[in-house]
Design a protein around this motif. Structure first.
Motif, PDB file in Angstrom:
ATOM      1  N   ILE A  75       0.845  -1.200   0.000  1.00  0.00           N
ATOM      2  CA  ILE A  75       0.000   0.000   0.000  1.00  0.00           C
ATOM      3  C   ILE A  75       0.876   1.245   0.000  1.00  0.00           C
ATOM      4  O   ILE A  75       1.838   1.335   0.761  1.00  0.00           O
ATOM      5  N   SER A  76       0.536   2.171  -0.875  1.00  0.00           N
ATOM      6  CA  SER A  76       1.227   3.466  -0.933  1.00  0.00           C
ATOM      7  C   SER A  76       0.211   4.574  -0.674  1.00  0.00           C
ATOM      8  O   SER A  76      -0.954   4.474  -1.077  1.00  0.00           O
ATOM      9  N   SER A 117       3.211   9.010  10.310  1.00  0.00           N
ATOM     10  CA  SER A 117       3.577   7.626  10.622  1.00  0.00           C
ATOM     11  C   SER A 117       2.652   6.688   9.855  1.00  0.00           C
ATOM     12  O   SER A 117       1.492   7.008   9.585  1.00  0.00           O
ATOM     13  N   LEU A 118       3.214   5.547   9.470  1.00  0.00           N
ATOM     14  CA  LEU A 118       2.466   4.526   8.742  1.00  0.00           C
ATOM     15  C   LEU A 118       2.486   3.238   9.558  1.00  0.00           C
ATOM     16  O   LEU A 118       3.512   2.893  10.141  1.00  0.00           O
ATOM     17  N   SER A 119       1.362   2.547   9.576  1.00  0.00           N
ATOM     18  CA  SER A 119       1.345   1.243  10.250  1.00  0.00           C
ATOM     19  C   SER A 119       2.213   0.278   9.440  1.00  0.00           C
ATOM     20  O   SER A 119       2.513   0.522   8.272  1.00  0.00           O
ATOM     21  N   ARG A 120       2.629  -0.825  10.082  1.00  0.00           N
ATOM     22  CA  ARG A 120       3.525  -1.768   9.405  1.00  0.00           C
ATOM     23  C   ARG A 120       2.927  -2.318   8.121  1.00  0.00           C
ATOM     24  O   ARG A 120       3.627  -2.521   7.135  1.00  0.00           O
ATOM     25  N   ASP A 121       1.610  -2.540   8.120  1.00  0.00           N
ATOM     26  CA  ASP A 121       0.973  -3.072   6.913  1.00  0.00           C
ATOM     27  C   ASP A 121       0.583  -1.967   5.925  1.00  0.00           C
ATOM     28  O   ASP A 121       0.088  -2.245   4.839  1.00  0.00           O
ATOM     29  N   GLY A 122       0.817  -0.707   6.294  1.00  0.00           N
ATOM     30  CA  GLY A 122       0.538   0.414   5.402  1.00  0.00           C
ATOM     31  C   GLY A 122      -0.910   0.838   5.362  1.00  0.00           C
ATOM     32  O   GLY A 122      -1.267   1.778   4.662  1.00  0.00           O
ATOM     33  N   LYS A 123      -1.772   0.196   6.144  1.00  0.00           N
ATOM     34  CA  LYS A 123      -3.210   0.479   6.061  1.00  0.00           C
ATOM     35  C   LYS A 123      -3.635   1.733   6.816  1.00  0.00           C
ATOM     36  O   LYS A 123      -4.743   2.215   6.629  1.00  0.00           O
ATOM     37  N   ARG A 124      -2.762   2.243   7.697  1.00  0.00           N
ATOM     38  CA  ARG A 124      -3.132   3.428   8.471  1.00  0.00           C
ATOM     39  C   ARG A 124      -2.045   4.501   8.337  1.00  0.00           C
ATOM     40  O   ARG A 124      -0.861   4.230   8.509  1.00  0.00           O
ATOM     41  N   LEU A 125      -2.493   5.711   8.015  1.00  0.00           N
ATOM     42  CA  LEU A 125      -1.614   6.878   7.945  1.00  0.00           C
ATOM     43  C   LEU A 125      -2.043   7.814   9.066  1.00  0.00           C
ATOM     44  O   LEU A 125      -3.232   8.141   9.190  1.00  0.00           O
ATOM     45  N   GLU A 126      -1.062   8.227   9.898  1.00  0.00           N
ATOM     46  CA  GLU A 126      -1.380   9.154  10.992  1.00  0.00           C
ATOM     47  C   GLU A 126      -0.538  10.409  10.864  1.00  0.00           C
ATOM     48  O   GLU A 126       0.669  10.335  10.618  1.00  0.00           O
TER      49      GLU A 126
END
Length: 193
Positions: free
Chosen positions: A153-154, A169-178
């Motif tokens: 995921i980009s 910050s990005l979750s390890r799986d890329g599903k969450r952008l904070e």
């Protein structure tokens, strides 16, 4: 080849006698899948064809197994008349597994195997299109993407790709952008791909 008609003749002054034997040489089966593949990947909802090449004298009888169980009559699986080609008409997750082609004749038994994995194209579940947060608070964006294998995921803001760091910050799986402390400059159109 040694196959053929062999004759033994005995002769003397009193006459002759002969006995003939017909020799048939049998060769055990040899099998291989396609061009020697050990692994095949199929995309869900497409078709999959697996060809088992077989040699031997006499020609071997072919049987297919999936995960150790005979494939006779499984829905959506069609075998060619000689058994050498297996067709899955519409691939589903249940078609993933180890496929074994077994060939047998009077001279022996052989098998070839191929591991089939099923892939699911990436998809993203729709989620809230608009997000409003107070300035200096945390903005959290989710990308509910799925697929097999798990897709990469980009994240983009406009045309610019985003990376972790500098308040992001990005979750390890890329599903969450904070965004740790949302500023007015952070407002805009975000998308995940």
């Amino acid at each position: 080849t040694d196959a053929g008609l062999y004759t033994c003749t005995a002769s003397s002054a009193a006459g002759s006698a002969s006995l003939s034997y017909s020799l048939h040489v049998q060769a055990p089966p040899q099998l291989w899948i396609g061009d020697g593949e050990r692994h095949l990947a199929a995309v869900v909802n497409t078709s999959l064809r697996i060809h088992c090449h077989a040699t031997g004298i006499p020609p071997p009888q072919i049987q297919w197994l999936k995960d150790g169980h005979p494939l006779d009559g499984q829905e959506g699986v069609v075998l060619s008349e000689d058994g050498g080609t297996l067709l899955v008409t519409r691939v589903g997750l249940g078609h993933q597994g180890l496929y074994i082609c077994q060939g047998s004749n009077w001279a022996g038994l052989a098998q070839a195997e191929v591991q089939v994995s099923v892939q699911v194209p990436p998809s993203i579940e729709p989620s809230a299109a608009d997000l409003a947060v107070p300035e200096n608070s945390v903005a959290s964006l989710e990308c509910l993407a799925s697929g097999l294998p798990a897709p990469a995921i980009s994240w983009y803001k406009g045309q610019e790709q985003l990376w972790a760091g500098a308040g992001l910050s990005l979750s390890r799986d890329g599903k969450r952008l904070e965004i740790a402390r949302a500023r007015l400059a952070d407002a805009g159109r975000y998308r995940c791909v």
